[in-house]
Design an enzyme around this catalytic site. Structure first.
Site, PDB file in Angstrom:
ATOM      1  N   ASN A  99       0.829  -1.229   0.000  1.00  0.00           N
ATOM      2  CA  ASN A  99       0.000   0.000   0.000  1.00  0.00           C
ATOM      3  C   ASN A  99       0.855   1.267   0.000  1.00  0.00           C
ATOM      4  O   ASN A  99       0.467   2.289   0.557  1.00  0.00           O
ATOM      5  CB  ASN A  99      -1.010   0.007   1.164  1.00  0.00           C
ATOM      6  N   CYS A 117       2.979   1.787  -3.160  1.00  0.00           N
ATOM      7  CA  CYS A 117       3.302   2.061  -4.572  1.00  0.00           C
ATOM      8  C   CYS A 117       2.074   1.951  -5.476  1.00  0.00           C
ATOM      9  O   CYS A 117       1.534   2.961  -5.933  1.00  0.00           O
ATOM     10  CB  CYS A 117       4.386   1.113  -5.081  1.00  0.00           C
ATOM     11  N   ARG A 118       1.640   0.735  -5.744  1.00  0.00           N
ATOM     12  CA  ARG A 118       0.619   0.532  -6.781  1.00  0.00           C
ATOM     13  C   ARG A 118      -0.786   0.963  -6.366  1.00  0.00           C
ATOM     14  O   ARG A 118      -1.451   1.702  -7.099  1.00  0.00           O
ATOM     15  CB  ARG A 118       0.615  -0.940  -7.219  1.00  0.00           C
ATOM     16  N   SER A 119      -1.253   0.469  -5.217  1.00  0.00           N
ATOM     17  CA  SER A 119      -2.645   0.798  -4.862  1.00  0.00           C
ATOM     18  C   SER A 119      -2.860   2.278  -4.516  1.00  0.00           C
ATOM     19  O   SER A 119      -3.913   2.828  -4.866  1.00  0.00           O
ATOM     20  CB  SER A 119      -3.200  -0.137  -3.775  1.00  0.00           C
TER      21      SER A 119
HETATM   22  P1  4NP Z   1       3.286  -2.099  -3.380  1.00  0.00           P
HETATM   23  O1  4NP Z   1       4.877  -2.301  -3.391  1.00  0.00           O
HETATM   24  O2  4NP Z   1       2.681  -3.447  -3.043  1.00  0.00           O
HETATM   25  O3  4NP Z   1       2.967  -1.679  -4.774  1.00  0.00           O
HETATM   26  O4  4NP Z   1       2.992  -1.039  -2.345  1.00  0.00           O
HETATM   27  C1  4NP Z   1       5.567  -2.812  -2.279  1.00  0.00           C
HETATM   28  C2  4NP Z   1       6.113  -1.948  -1.360  1.00  0.00           C
HETATM   29  C3  4NP Z   1       6.806  -2.443  -0.276  1.00  0.00           C
HETATM   30  C4  4NP Z   1       6.942  -3.801  -0.104  1.00  0.00           C
HETATM   31  C5  4NP Z   1       6.370  -4.666  -1.012  1.00  0.00           C
HETATM   32  C6  4NP Z   1       5.681  -4.179  -2.102  1.00  0.00           C
HETATM   33  N1  4NP Z   1       7.671  -4.300   0.997  1.00  0.00           N
HETATM   34  O5  4NP Z   1       7.831  -5.531   1.083  1.00  0.00           O
HETATM   35  O6  4NP Z   1       8.123  -3.544   1.848  1.00  0.00           O
END
Ligand code: 4NP
Length: 155
Positions: free
Chosen positions: A12, A14-16
């Site tokens: 939560n 980057c993408r969402s």
């Molecule tokens: P998101 O990307 O799922 O698009 O927000 C990520 C951000 C951080 C992590 C994984 C995915 N992490 O493991 O910290």
């Protein structure tokens, strides 16, 4: 009636959050009554703003993500939202596996609403800078496709 949409990715940050900001702007521009939020299946970044690289890339396209804060998906989300839109297949699988059996939300893969062959929004977190632009391109397509879907549904 207001349609309630929750975007779901892993962290939560980057993408969402990007999908939340893009759909909010496009829904406003097209006059849709949509309530939009986002959440992660993981709790590592709860309370954090979106990744600075995503805030910058989205900001260049006119989407302000800076006020968002990460949260984890919770049980109430499965009843309060009309759509839980997963950014990739593993997010969708996690949602289906943790869902209460009597949920009312429709759990869908976001890009299935887009006019493109790509089904998953790739995670840009560990990747190169260009990944954020690619993700935003996909999300913009997905957002238009999702609004087209709502439009067709209401006819
Ligand atoms: P998101 O990307 O799922 O698009 O927000 C990520 C951000 C951080 C992590 C994984 C995915 N992490 O493991 O910290």
């Amino acid at each position: 009636m207001t349609t309630k949409v929750l975007f779901v990715c892993l962290g939560n940050i980057c993408r969402s959050p990007a999908a939340e900001g893009v759909l909010r702007a496009k829904a406003r521009a097209r006059g849709f009554d949509v309530y939009i939020d986002s959440a992660g299946t993981g709790a590592w970044h709860v309370g954090d703003p979106p990744d600075a690289r995503m805030i910058a890339a989205a900001g260049k396209r006119g989407y302000d993500l800076s006020h968002q804060r990460a949260r984890k998906v919770d049980l109430a989300d499965f009843y309060e939202f009309d759509y839980l839109l997963a950014m990739d297949l593993s997010n969708q699988t996690d949602l289906l596996e943790t869902s209460p059996p009597n949920r009312t939300a429709d759990i869908r893969l976001f890009l299935d609403f887009a006019e493109c062959d790509t089904r998953e929004t790739p995670d840009p977190y560990y990747g190169a800078a260009g990944g954020f632009e690619q993700v935003l391109d996909l999300i913009e397509m997905g957002a238009e496709g999702f609004l087209d879907h709502l439009e067709n549904e209401s006819e």
